[in-house]
Motif scaffolding. Sequence first.
Motif, PDB file in Angstrom:
ATOM      1  N   GLY A 193       9.965 -11.033   7.224  1.00  0.00           N
ATOM      2  CA  GLY A 193       9.777  -9.938   8.166  1.00  0.00           C
ATOM      3  C   GLY A 193       8.382  -9.930   8.757  1.00  0.00           C
ATOM      4  O   GLY A 193       7.429 -10.484   8.174  1.00  0.00           O
ATOM      5  N   LEU A 194       8.262  -9.352   9.944  1.00  0.00           N
ATOM      6  CA  LEU A 194       6.978  -9.203  10.624  1.00  0.00           C
ATOM      7  C   LEU A 194       6.916  -7.802  11.225  1.00  0.00           C
ATOM      8  O   LEU A 194       7.808  -7.405  11.974  1.00  0.00           O
ATOM      9  CB  LEU A 194       6.822 -10.274  11.711  1.00  0.00           C
TER      10      LEU A 194
ATOM     11  N   ALA B 254       5.817 -15.018   3.617  1.00  0.00           N
ATOM     12  CA  ALA B 254       7.072 -14.271   3.604  1.00  0.00           C
ATOM     13  C   ALA B 254       6.980 -13.024   4.467  1.00  0.00           C
ATOM     14  O   ALA B 254       7.989 -12.519   4.953  1.00  0.00           O
ATOM     15  CB  ALA B 254       7.433 -13.889   2.169  1.00  0.00           C
ATOM     16  N   GLY B 255       5.762 -12.523   4.648  1.00  0.00           N
ATOM     17  CA  GLY B 255       5.567 -11.323   5.460  1.00  0.00           C
ATOM     18  C   GLY B 255       4.304 -11.425   6.290  1.00  0.00           C
ATOM     19  O   GLY B 255       3.327 -12.068   5.871  1.00  0.00           O
ATOM     20  N   ILE B 256       4.328 -10.812   7.462  1.00  0.00           N
ATOM     21  CA  ILE B 256       3.168 -10.791   8.357  1.00  0.00           C
ATOM     22  C   ILE B 256       3.012  -9.378   8.900  1.00  0.00           C
ATOM     23  O   ILE B 256       3.995  -8.731   9.266  1.00  0.00           O
ATOM     24  CB  ILE B 256       3.344 -11.791   9.528  1.00  0.00           C
TER      25      ILE B 256
ATOM     26  N   THR C   2       2.317   1.522   6.589  1.00  0.00           N
ATOM     27  CA  THR C   2       3.763   1.609   6.370  1.00  0.00           C
ATOM     28  C   THR C   2       4.386   0.259   6.035  1.00  0.00           C
ATOM     29  O   THR C   2       5.344   0.182   5.263  1.00  0.00           O
ATOM     30  CB  THR C   2       4.464   2.183   7.614  1.00  0.00           C
ATOM     31  N   ALA C   3       3.834  -0.811   6.593  1.00  0.00           N
ATOM     32  CA  ALA C   3       4.448  -2.135   6.413  1.00  0.00           C
ATOM     33  C   ALA C   3       4.175  -2.733   5.039  1.00  0.00           C
ATOM     34  O   ALA C   3       5.069  -3.315   4.416  1.00  0.00           O
ATOM     35  CB  ALA C   3       3.958  -3.086   7.500  1.00  0.00           C
ATOM     36  N   LEU C   4       2.947  -2.612   4.551  1.00  0.00           N
ATOM     37  CA  LEU C   4       2.614  -3.253   3.282  1.00  0.00           C
ATOM     38  C   LEU C   4       3.452  -2.707   2.125  1.00  0.00           C
ATOM     39  O   LEU C   4       3.968  -3.500   1.318  1.00  0.00           O
ATOM     40  CB  LEU C   4       1.118  -3.113   2.996  1.00  0.00           C
ATOM     41  N   PRO C   5       3.653  -1.382   1.998  1.00  0.00           N
ATOM     42  CA  PRO C   5       4.542  -0.892   0.932  1.00  0.00           C
ATOM     43  C   PRO C   5       5.967  -1.445   1.037  1.00  0.00           C
ATOM     44  O   PRO C   5       6.612  -1.720   0.015  1.00  0.00           O
ATOM     45  CB  PRO C   5       4.522   0.629   1.124  1.00  0.00           C
ATOM     46  N   LYS C   6       6.454  -1.617   2.264  1.00  0.00           N
ATOM     47  CA  LYS C   6       7.792  -2.171   2.435  1.00  0.00           C
ATOM     48  C   LYS C   6       7.859  -3.603   1.931  1.00  0.00           C
ATOM     49  O   LYS C   6       8.851  -4.018   1.308  1.00  0.00           O
ATOM     50  CB  LYS C   6       8.205  -2.098   3.909  1.00  0.00           C
ATOM     51  N   PHE C   7       6.799  -4.379   2.168  1.00  0.00           N
ATOM     52  CA  PHE C   7       6.776  -5.750   1.671  1.00  0.00           C
ATOM     53  C   PHE C   7       6.670  -5.781   0.152  1.00  0.00           C
ATOM     54  O   PHE C   7       7.270  -6.642  -0.504  1.00  0.00           O
ATOM     55  CB  PHE C   7       5.629  -6.535   2.300  1.00  0.00           C
ATOM     56  N   LEU C   8       5.909  -4.853  -0.425  1.00  0.00           N
ATOM     57  CA  LEU C   8       5.816  -4.794  -1.881  1.00  0.00           C
ATOM     58  C   LEU C   8       7.195  -4.581  -2.495  1.00  0.00           C
ATOM     59  O   LEU C   8       7.559  -5.212  -3.493  1.00  0.00           O
ATOM     60  CB  LEU C   8       4.870  -3.674  -2.308  1.00  0.00           C
TER      61      LEU C   8
ATOM     62  N   GLU D  13      -6.964  -2.813   0.161  1.00  0.00           N
ATOM     63  CA  GLU D  13      -7.078  -2.481  -1.262  1.00  0.00           C
ATOM     64  C   GLU D  13      -6.566  -1.069  -1.539  1.00  0.00           C
ATOM     65  O   GLU D  13      -5.898  -0.825  -2.549  1.00  0.00           O
ATOM     66  CB  GLU D  13      -8.535  -2.599  -1.710  1.00  0.00           C
ATOM     67  N   SER D  14      -6.884  -0.142  -0.630  1.00  0.00           N
ATOM     68  CA  SER D  14      -6.485   1.259  -0.807  1.00  0.00           C
ATOM     69  C   SER D  14      -4.966   1.408  -0.822  1.00  0.00           C
ATOM     70  O   SER D  14      -4.403   2.137  -1.657  1.00  0.00           O
ATOM     71  CB  SER D  14      -7.095   2.118   0.297  1.00  0.00           C
ATOM     72  N   VAL D  15      -4.288   0.715   0.102  1.00  0.00           N
ATOM     73  CA  VAL D  15      -2.824   0.800   0.150  1.00  0.00           C
ATOM     74  C   VAL D  15      -2.225   0.209  -1.118  1.00  0.00           C
ATOM     75  O   VAL D  15      -1.310   0.786  -1.729  1.00  0.00           O
ATOM     76  CB  VAL D  15      -2.274   0.079   1.403  1.00  0.00           C
ATOM     77  N   LEU D  16      -2.741  -0.928  -1.550  1.00  0.00           N
ATOM     78  CA  LEU D  16      -2.228  -1.558  -2.770  1.00  0.00           C
ATOM     79  C   LEU D  16      -2.470  -0.674  -3.993  1.00  0.00           C
ATOM     80  O   LEU D  16      -1.601  -0.543  -4.864  1.00  0.00           O
ATOM     81  CB  LEU D  16      -2.898  -2.918  -2.976  1.00  0.00           C
ATOM     82  N   THR D  17      -3.650  -0.071  -4.057  1.00  0.00           N
ATOM     83  CA  THR D  17      -3.984   0.799  -5.187  1.00  0.00           C
ATOM     84  C   THR D  17      -3.057   2.004  -5.236  1.00  0.00           C
ATOM     85  O   THR D  17      -2.585   2.411  -6.317  1.00  0.00           O
ATOM     86  CB  THR D  17      -5.449   1.265  -5.093  1.00  0.00           C
TER      87      THR D  17
END
Length: 388
Positions: free
Chosen positions: A25-26, A174-176, A35-41, A68-72
């Motif tokens: 997905g991109l 896998a994601g962009i 919004t996108a990074l949590p969906k990829f996680l 880093e903040s979104v991942l945390t």
Amino acid sequence: MSATHLNQSDSTNIRGYYSFTELKGLYYGPGSLATALPKFLDSLGGKKALIITGKSLYTKTDVVKKVESVLTEYGAYGTTFYEIGEHAPVAGIRKCIQTMRDSGADMIISVGGGSPIDAAKAVIYFLHKEHGGEILPHVAIPTTLSAAEYTTGAGFTDDDGNKVTVSDPRLAPAGIILDAELTLTTPDRLWLSTGMRALDHAVENLYRPLVPPPVKVLCYQALADLFKYLPLSKAEPNNVVYRQKLQVASWMSLWPTKYEKYSPVGLSHLLGHKLGARYHIPHGITSCLTLGPVVALKAETASQEDKEWLAGALFHLRQPSTGSVESDILQLSKSINELVIDLGLKSNLVQYKVPKEGIPDIVERAMSGKDDPTFPRVVKLLEDIYEQ
């Protein structure tokens, strides 16, 4: 010759192969990181992420901190490795592999330009080569227009300063995430010169082996948008709409494609790889140096079909035909050179301390020897831009 005797080298118009990469997905758009990074996680199943980036982006901007903040927030942050240098020296890749092992991360997030994105692919390649098993998931968050996130290969510099490439269809991220807001801190010269790198991709895809016609048509639109929005972005560097348009143009310039067999890059890229790795010239700048002259050479040396694809670019740039295919290609070359000047990116090999006597060796390395009949003309091409 009957149709039954045609092979792929005869014409890319009527015979070929196309398959998409491993891209799942991109997401694109200003502010899309959150919004996108949590969906990829969720979709990729990563529990702990290693961020791979460069020192300047990490220490001089807040871009990596945002990632880093979104991942945390989602409990998926492992650690950040920020010692990837320009052209991705292999020493940094080795150190990153050890950091990956020590952190226990099970996915990679690359943030930045072509060097950290290619470094991430190289880390994945070497880890898989050593341990086997599943390919680690990789999400690329580019902040330049280099388009490394769309390829299945990884380029890096070995201990002797030579450009090395490893390739595997599974190395494509896998994601962009294309979030133009994250590019606002990218230095203007880097932003614009990597835009010329995207232009280099688009132009060379018009004559590069094995590129299917639908991808070439995407490259025409990429050319049109790059010619339009690069000058606008230079004039208004904080305009997020222009920057987002350019990120999409970069995507179109190197559409994710899984080739049936390896498709070599074009001459401008080949020269740029050798010049960049040995003399520490940014790849965007090498494109500014070589693309226009290489296109002019193609007016004489390319196949008729490749000439027609190149000449067809003028229509998409809203420029009238000169009346002949060869002259149209020369006009495209002239337009590229004028764009380089308009963007304030004109330079020469003297500025980067490239010795003139070293030019034949650069060309020999780029062309894998001296057997190609165009070898002397390519040597002259670099000599002509030596002090341009």
